[in-house]
Structure formats: structure tokens, C-alpha cells
Design an enzyme around this catalytic site. Sequence first.
Site, PDB file in Angstrom:
ATOM      1  N   ASP A   1       2.167  -6.967  -0.571  1.00  0.00           N
ATOM      2  CA  ASP A   1       3.529  -7.205  -0.084  1.00  0.00           C
ATOM      3  C   ASP A   1       3.911  -8.689  -0.129  1.00  0.00           C
ATOM      4  O   ASP A   1       5.092  -9.017  -0.029  1.00  0.00           O
ATOM      5  CB  ASP A   1       3.667  -6.707   1.366  1.00  0.00           C
ATOM      6  CG  ASP A   1       3.311  -5.235   1.520  1.00  0.00           C
ATOM      7  OD1 ASP A   1       3.470  -4.485   0.543  1.00  0.00           O
ATOM      8  OD2 ASP A   1       2.868  -4.839   2.619  1.00  0.00           O
TER       9      ASP A   1
ATOM     10  N   MET B   1       7.046  -0.442  -3.451  1.00  0.00           N
ATOM     11  CA  MET B   1       6.504  -0.726  -2.115  1.00  0.00           C
ATOM     12  C   MET B   1       6.845  -2.165  -1.701  1.00  0.00           C
ATOM     13  O   MET B   1       7.524  -2.891  -2.424  1.00  0.00           O
ATOM     14  CB  MET B   1       4.998  -0.514  -2.113  1.00  0.00           C
ATOM     15  CG  MET B   1       4.571   0.935  -1.982  1.00  0.00           C
ATOM     16  SD  MET B   1       2.765   1.028  -1.835  1.00  0.00           S
ATOM     17  CE  MET B   1       2.568   2.696  -1.239  1.00  0.00           C
TER      18      MET B   1
ATOM     19  N   GLY C   1      -4.136  -1.939   3.805  1.00  0.00           N
ATOM     20  CA  GLY C   1      -3.952  -1.360   2.469  1.00  0.00           C
ATOM     21  C   GLY C   1      -4.721  -2.175   1.446  1.00  0.00           C
ATOM     22  O   GLY C   1      -4.615  -3.400   1.425  1.00  0.00           O
TER      23      GLY C   1
HETATM   24  O1  F6P Z   1       0.919  -3.075   2.957  1.00  0.00           O
HETATM   25  C1  F6P Z   1       0.645  -2.568   1.689  1.00  0.00           C
HETATM   26  C2  F6P Z   1       1.347  -1.242   1.489  1.00  0.00           C
HETATM   27  O2  F6P Z   1       1.068  -0.789   0.175  1.00  0.00           O
HETATM   28  C3  F6P Z   1       2.855  -1.259   1.752  1.00  0.00           C
HETATM   29  O3  F6P Z   1       3.594  -1.794   0.673  1.00  0.00           O
HETATM   30  C4  F6P Z   1       3.109   0.203   2.022  1.00  0.00           C
HETATM   31  O4  F6P Z   1       4.269   0.382   2.817  1.00  0.00           O
HETATM   32  C5  F6P Z   1       1.872   0.621   2.777  1.00  0.00           C
HETATM   33  O5  F6P Z   1       0.840  -0.289   2.395  1.00  0.00           O
HETATM   34  C6  F6P Z   1       1.401   2.023   2.488  1.00  0.00           C
HETATM   35  O6  F6P Z   1       0.342   2.298   3.334  1.00  0.00           O
HETATM   36  P1  F6P Z   1      -0.670   3.512   3.180  1.00  0.00           P
HETATM   37  O7  F6P Z   1      -1.650   3.163   2.082  1.00  0.00           O
HETATM   38  O8  F6P Z   1      -1.329   3.595   4.508  1.00  0.00           O
HETATM   39  O9  F6P Z   1       0.152   4.709   2.838  1.00  0.00           O
END
Ligand code: F6P
Length: 341
Positions: free
Chosen positions: A127, A169, A10
Amino acid sequence: MKVGILTGGGDCPGLNPAIRGVVYRGIDLGFEFVGIQEGWRGLVKANYEPLGLTDVEEIIYQGGTMLGSSRTNPFKNPDDLNAVLENIKSAKFDAIVACGGEDTLGVAAKLYSQHGVPTVGVPKTMDNDLSCTDFTFGFDTAAGVGLDAIDRLRDTARSHRRVIVLEVMGRHAGWVAWYVGMAGGADWVTLPEEPLDVDAMCAHLNSVRARGKKYALIVASEGTNIPTDDTEAVVDSFGHVNLSNRNVGEYLASEIEKRTGWESRHAVVGHVHRGGAPTLFDRVLGMRVGMKAADLVNNREFGKMAALVGTNVVGVDIVQATSVLKTVPADLLELIKSTRK
Ligand code: F6P
């Protein structure tokens, strides 16, 4: 040395300052840089472009990552892994600098420990859940976005005499929820590190209302342990469930309204967390860990991650950094209790 840089997982604000930091320091060390596109996928598909001063000069204030990102796990498929190893050889990379969280850096750790690939890690994640580093860049900006959201929700919650639940998140660590909840003056915070106690939360909301407060704010981590059935859930190539589909904020708001009769709403920060200009803290941290990564390459200290320890940026073992998730410790969880008045 010919050094490939990639960003995986991410995205988060601070990645561009980190890329710039690696390149700026590396120029002093005589390195040639190649930008590997879209994380480990760029090494599977041999998708790279030269990366120089003029490419990175202007990116210090920009969110996202100029290199693109993906959640590609080359260890999922032997053909992908072979392609990565072959491409590293044929492109004549002397080192790979991987900017990522536990998944992306977990790949860097395995490539180093199992295949002798000269990797160095740069820790990033909104995170803040990577071990061996006090903070990761991206967290400060993302939590700041959450704080802005709760401050705005307070205005409307107060006007309408409502409870509002803000879902943030953070995956399986409650850092974002803890910081947003504490700095935003929330009445209750739920996070993955604690069992969810809806009865206690509603009893507290009733007592808050009984003493005359006309609104209440809850901050809920997306990883809160609500009753849910994840057996059918779709997982990514690292085996992670998409937590945003669990609708934690919606669930809690509806339970609160049902149990207390207090009109409730919810709001989800979601991917808004991850956009926008990096804060001062994230720019400087990104730059410092990026520069340290170039130094680690120069010293041939592979299998290391550049980490913030106290006020210093040092090299730590990348396998250790990626083997245990850093969650909110008991002493910080304890502080939340004193804010429930
Ligand atoms: O790891 C970063 C994060 O933003 C988390 O907080 C969240 O659960 C996840 O990525 C969301 O992932 P994606 O962008 O694949 O939906």
C-alpha cells in the site's frame, strides 16, 4: 546477540530479500537468528525455528515470506500479550526485528514504548502508506502487476468499444491507484483521498466518447468512497474492514453503464497484486532496509524503523512512522486532473 525475525500483516514481494538482508548483515555482526513463524502469532505460541545462511541464501527472487504471516494483534487480548512478553524472555531474545506495515510495526512500537521490548522495524507494504519512508518494498511489484492488468484490459476494451474499470488494492491510501492510473493512461482515477464524483466521471466519459475515442479505462482504488454501509462489516484484529467486499469496481461499472449507456465491465486485481517475484527495486530496497535493521540492532537503536529517505536508508522513530498514514498528497492529486482530456 540472539535476534528473532518475524513478518506480519499482508505479505508482499520483497519480504524474502529483507529477511535475507537482515541475516546476511547479522552474520557479519556475529548474531544468531531465529525465524518467528506467522507474525506476532509465532511469539504468542512460541513457534520459532533457527534461521541461518542456507535457509535464506536462495530466497532473494521469491515472493511471499518464508516465515509465514498473520494479522495477529497481541494487544487485543491480555493473555496473548503476557505470552509474548514471557516467550521473549524465556527464548532469551536480545532483539526482535519485525517486518510489517502500520499494524505489525504498531505492535513493535507499543512493545518498545510500553514494555521496553528491544524492537526494530522493517517497513513493508504494497500500500506504500507508511510515514517517514519514501517507499516501502512490495509497492513497486504490486503496482507493476496492476499496470500489466490495465495494459491487457486496454486491448479488450478497445476491441469491444467498452469502458473497463480496474479495481486495485491499497486500503485507505490511493498510491497503487495513482501510479497504475497515471502510468497506464487511465481516463479517470478514483482514490480514497478524494470524494467520489460519479457525475463528473460520467460527464468526462461522455466527452471522451464524443471526441471519437472508442473505449475508456478507469482505475479505482478499493478504498474509493462509494456509498456503502460498513456497520455490519467484519473487521480484523486491528479493526480494519475488508475493503474487497465493497465491490468498488463492480459498483462503478454499473453506474457508468446506467448513466452513460456505454457498455461497461470491471476487473479486480485483488491478491494477484501480492504474488510473484519481487522487482529489482523491491529486492534492493528489501535487502537495504533489512541490512539497516541489523545495524540498528547492533547499535542498540531500538524503537527505530529502517527507512528510505531520498536515496539513503536511515533509522527513524517507529512510533512516529506508525502514528499517521501516508496518503497521496494534494500536488499529486492535482496532476491527475491534467490527464483528463
Ligand atoms: O495491506 C495490504 C493489503 O493487500 C491491502 O491493500 C488490502 O486491503 C488488504 O491487504 C487485504 O487483506 P487480506 O489479505 O487480509 O484480504
